[in-house]
Design a protein around this motif. Structure first.
Motif, PDB file in Angstrom:
ATOM      1  N   ALA A 266       0.849  -1.197   0.000  1.00  0.00           N
ATOM      2  CA  ALA A 266       0.000   0.000   0.000  1.00  0.00           C
ATOM      3  C   ALA A 266       0.880   1.240   0.000  1.00  0.00           C
ATOM      4  CB  ALA A 266      -0.939  -0.014   1.209  1.00  0.00           C
ATOM      5  N   LEU A 267       1.558   1.476  -1.114  1.00  0.00           N
ATOM      6  CA  LEU A 267       2.545   2.552  -1.177  1.00  0.00           C
ATOM      7  C   LEU A 267       1.903   3.926  -1.082  1.00  0.00           C
ATOM      8  CD1 LEU A 267       4.884   1.145  -3.984  1.00  0.00           C
ATOM      9  CD2 LEU A 267       5.185   1.014  -1.500  1.00  0.00           C
ATOM     10  N   ARG A 268       0.780   4.115  -1.768  1.00  0.00           N
ATOM     11  CA  ARG A 268       0.145   5.433  -1.760  1.00  0.00           C
ATOM     12  C   ARG A 268      -0.390   5.778  -0.368  1.00  0.00           C
ATOM     13  NH1 ARG A 268      -3.972   6.642  -6.548  1.00  0.00           N
ATOM     14  NH2 ARG A 268      -1.980   6.280  -7.619  1.00  0.00           N
ATOM     15  N   THR A 269      -0.973   4.800   0.291  1.00  0.00           N
ATOM     16  CA  THR A 269      -1.484   5.035   1.649  1.00  0.00           C
ATOM     17  C   THR A 269      -0.347   5.312   2.616  1.00  0.00           C
ATOM     18  OG1 THR A 269      -3.321   3.549   1.169  1.00  0.00           O
ATOM     19  CG2 THR A 269      -2.931   4.098   3.474  1.00  0.00           C
ATOM     20  N   LEU A 270       0.751   4.587   2.490  1.00  0.00           N
ATOM     21  CA  LEU A 270       1.902   4.821   3.351  1.00  0.00           C
ATOM     22  C   LEU A 270       2.504   6.197   3.107  1.00  0.00           C
ATOM     23  CD1 LEU A 270       3.640   1.322   3.207  1.00  0.00           C
ATOM     24  CD2 LEU A 270       2.421   2.336   5.144  1.00  0.00           C
ATOM     25  N   ALA A 271       2.514   6.645   1.859  1.00  0.00           N
ATOM     26  CA  ALA A 271       3.037   7.988   1.567  1.00  0.00           C
ATOM     27  C   ALA A 271       2.156   9.059   2.192  1.00  0.00           C
ATOM     28  CB  ALA A 271       3.131   8.183   0.054  1.00  0.00           C
ATOM     29  N   VAL A 272       0.833   8.858   2.145  1.00  0.00           N
ATOM     30  CA  VAL A 272      -0.082   9.824   2.751  1.00  0.00           C
ATOM     31  C   VAL A 272       0.101   9.875   4.267  1.00  0.00           C
ATOM     32  CG1 VAL A 272      -2.511  10.358   3.167  1.00  0.00           C
ATOM     33  CG2 VAL A 272      -1.762   9.678   0.887  1.00  0.00           C
ATOM     34  N   THR A 273       0.205   8.709   4.896  1.00  0.00           N
ATOM     35  CA  THR A 273       0.395   8.679   6.346  1.00  0.00           C
ATOM     36  C   THR A 273       1.745   9.265   6.752  1.00  0.00           C
ATOM     37  OG1 THR A 273       1.228   6.409   6.155  1.00  0.00           O
ATOM     38  CG2 THR A 273      -1.113   6.697   6.635  1.00  0.00           C
ATOM     39  N   GLU A 274       2.775   9.072   5.925  1.00  0.00           N
ATOM     40  CA  GLU A 274       4.075   9.654   6.245  1.00  0.00           C
ATOM     41  C   GLU A 274       4.024  11.179   6.180  1.00  0.00           C
ATOM     42  OE1 GLU A 274       8.761   9.483   4.788  1.00  0.00           O
ATOM     43  OE2 GLU A 274       7.193   8.377   3.695  1.00  0.00           O
ATOM     44  N   ASN A 275       3.384  11.717   5.145  1.00  0.00           N
ATOM     45  CA  ASN A 275       3.239  13.169   5.050  1.00  0.00           C
ATOM     46  C   ASN A 275       2.389  13.722   6.193  1.00  0.00           C
ATOM     47  OD1 ASN A 275       4.789  13.462   2.702  1.00  0.00           O
ATOM     48  ND2 ASN A 275       3.034  12.977   1.392  1.00  0.00           N
ATOM     49  N   LEU A 276       1.369  12.960   6.583  1.00  0.00           N
ATOM     50  CA  LEU A 276       0.554  13.391   7.715  1.00  0.00           C
ATOM     51  C   LEU A 276       1.360  13.401   8.994  1.00  0.00           C
ATOM     52  CD1 LEU A 276      -2.252  14.155   8.793  1.00  0.00           C
ATOM     53  CD2 LEU A 276      -2.741  11.714   9.021  1.00  0.00           C
ATOM     54  N   TRP A 277       2.219  12.387   9.180  1.00  0.00           N
ATOM     55  CA  TRP A 277       3.063  12.335  10.374  1.00  0.00           C
ATOM     56  C   TRP A 277       4.075  13.472  10.405  1.00  0.00           C
ATOM     57  CZ3 TRP A 277       8.285  11.548  11.437  1.00  0.00           C
ATOM     58  CH2 TRP A 277       8.584  11.243  12.767  1.00  0.00           C
ATOM     59  N   LEU A 278       4.645  13.795   9.229  1.00  0.00           N
ATOM     60  CA  LEU A 278       5.672  14.843   9.174  1.00  0.00           C
ATOM     61  C   LEU A 278       5.062  16.232   9.284  1.00  0.00           C
ATOM     62  CD1 LEU A 278       8.125  13.527   6.429  1.00  0.00           C
ATOM     63  CD2 LEU A 278       8.545  13.688   8.873  1.00  0.00           C
ATOM     64  N   TRP A 279       4.294  16.602   8.270  1.00  0.00           N
ATOM     65  CA  TRP A 279       3.808  17.977   8.198  1.00  0.00           C
ATOM     66  C   TRP A 279       2.653  18.231   9.169  1.00  0.00           C
ATOM     67  CZ3 TRP A 279       7.190  20.748   5.713  1.00  0.00           C
ATOM     68  CH2 TRP A 279       7.975  20.134   4.724  1.00  0.00           C
ATOM     69  N   GLY A 280       1.790  17.236   9.352  1.00  0.00           N
ATOM     70  CA  GLY A 280       0.762  17.385  10.375  1.00  0.00           C
ATOM     71  C   GLY A 280       1.352  17.471  11.765  1.00  0.00           C
ATOM     72  N   GLY A 281       2.426  16.714  12.017  1.00  0.00           N
ATOM     73  CA  GLY A 281       3.099  16.801  13.311  1.00  0.00           C
ATOM     74  C   GLY A 281       3.741  18.151  13.542  1.00  0.00           C
ATOM     75  N   LEU A 282       4.316  18.740  12.487  1.00  0.00           N
ATOM     76  CA  LEU A 282       4.877  20.094  12.625  1.00  0.00           C
ATOM     77  C   LEU A 282       3.798  21.103  13.013  1.00  0.00           C
ATOM     78  CD1 LEU A 282       7.409  20.504   9.666  1.00  0.00           C
ATOM     79  CD2 LEU A 282       7.925  20.355  12.097  1.00  0.00           C
ATOM     80  N   ALA A 283       2.644  21.021  12.359  1.00  0.00           N
ATOM     81  CA  ALA A 283       1.559  21.953  12.663  1.00  0.00           C
ATOM     82  C   ALA A 283       1.007  21.731  14.071  1.00  0.00           C
ATOM     83  CB  ALA A 283       0.441  21.808  11.631  1.00  0.00           C
ATOM     84  N   VAL A 284       0.820  20.463  14.445  1.00  0.00           N
ATOM     85  CA  VAL A 284       0.228  20.159  15.747  1.00  0.00           C
ATOM     86  C   VAL A 284       1.156  20.588  16.877  1.00  0.00           C
ATOM     87  CG1 VAL A 284      -0.444  18.270  17.272  1.00  0.00           C
ATOM     88  CG2 VAL A 284      -1.293  18.333  14.940  1.00  0.00           C
TER      89      VAL A 284
END
Length: 341
Positions: A266-284
């Protein structure tokens, strides 16, 4: 090629050829000696002078090359340091201006920060800096002694769950200890910082020092700018965002566990979750920094009124966690850019 071919032949072939190799090796110096002793030059002293001149010129040339290399490398190092400082200053200024323009339209009603709030905030940031320093020094010592590699060869689930349990236990123990009990309070706080160092140590072991330095500089600039905004904003303006930030932190944490649950296909899903972890974590965690700074000022006013005790150690724990979460994400972002570049 002959050396590689002889190795591929095996030890038996090497043992058979050893007398031939030793014979040729012994005869080579003798041939060179006889050739050197041949009377090619008209005078012994002229050859000695010529040899000494060549040797002296070689030393002079090598020394001059080393000197020029040092002269050219030093300005590059100074230039890279200056460039990193300028980038950090630009990030600090840009973040400060942007957050002020978006979130800081209203000024404080009391006309400015009182002295007791400023002292309490400065004391809290002092403990935050000391905690981050303890984490960095302990993580470096873990790498030097090989403790990190011993942890990596053990079961990751045992290390992860045990480390989290110990981290929560020391954090709760620090918060529950009365601030007047200095020795147990600071002992538990130091233990909490040591547990955080165990999570940060793998970065120091495998990430280049240049990326770590840049990530630390960017994190300090980002947290500094957000802290200035939180300190100069209207009283209790951002205390309401604690609940939404907690929900966002839960979503970011779940996205971090996604690679352990989702299949590798599930490469596309993993890429989305990685971006959420990185950039969403910066915002949070940037929002958590804003919230925690205003919470420190709110507790300073409560302590001034006699409702609670002044406890900068407890206040620094939240800011340390904000710093570590922002720093880890900065390291991942810069490492990804470096690999793509």
């Amino acid at each position: 090629m002959s050396f590689m071919f002889s190795i591929r032949q095996g030890p038996a072939r090497m043992a058979q050829r050893l007398p031939e190799l030793s014979k040729s090796a012994l005869m080579a110096p003798s041939r060179s000696f006889h050739k050197a002793s041949a009377p090619k030059s008209p005078s012994f002293w002229s050859s000695r002078i010529a040899g000494s001149t060549v040797t002296r010129n070689a030393f002079v040339n090598s020394g001059s090359r080393r000197f020029y290399q040092q002269q050219t490398i030093a300005p590059q190092a100074d230039g890279s340091k200056m460039r990193n400082l300028l980038v950090g200053g630009a990030i600090f200024g840009g973040t400060l201006v942007a957050i002020n323009a978006v979130f800081n339209h209203e000024s404080r009603e009391d006309g400015g920060m009182p002295i007791y709030e400023r002292e309490y905030l400065n004391n809290t940031f002092l403990h935050t800096g000391l905690g981050v320093g303890i984490i960095g020094l302990t993580a470096r010592q873990m790498v030097r002694t090989g403790f990190v590699f011993r942890l990596m060869v053990t079961s990751p689930w045992i290390v992860g769950i045990g480390g989290l349990a110990l981290s929560f236990a020391t954090m709760l123990g620090t918060r529950a200890t009365d601030p007047d009990n200095y020795i147990p309070k600071y002992a538990l706080w130091t233990g909490f910082n040591v547990t955080q160092a165990a999570f940060v140590a793998p970065l120091l072991a495998f990430v280049p020092i240049q990326i770590l330095g840049r990530a630390g500089l960017y994190t300090v600039a980002m947290m500094g700018a957000i802290s200035v905004v939180g300190a100069t904003a209207k009283q209790e303006k951002y205390l309401y965002i604690g609940g939404p930030l907690l929900a966002g932190a839960a979503i970011v944490a779940m996205s971090g566990f996604a690679p352990l649950i989702l299949p590798a296909t599930a490469l596309r899903t993993l890429a989305v979750t990685e971006n959420l972890w990185l950039w969403g974590g910066l915002a949070v965690f940037g929002g958590f920094t804003l919230y925690d700074v205003q919470k420190v000022l709110y507790h300073a006013r409560m302590a001034q009124a006699g409702l609670i005790k002044r406890d900068p150690v407890n206040e620094s724990i939240a800011l340390e966690l904000d710093f570590l979460n922002l720093f880890i994400r900065m390291v991942h972002i810069l490492s990804g850019r470096n690999n793509r570049g």
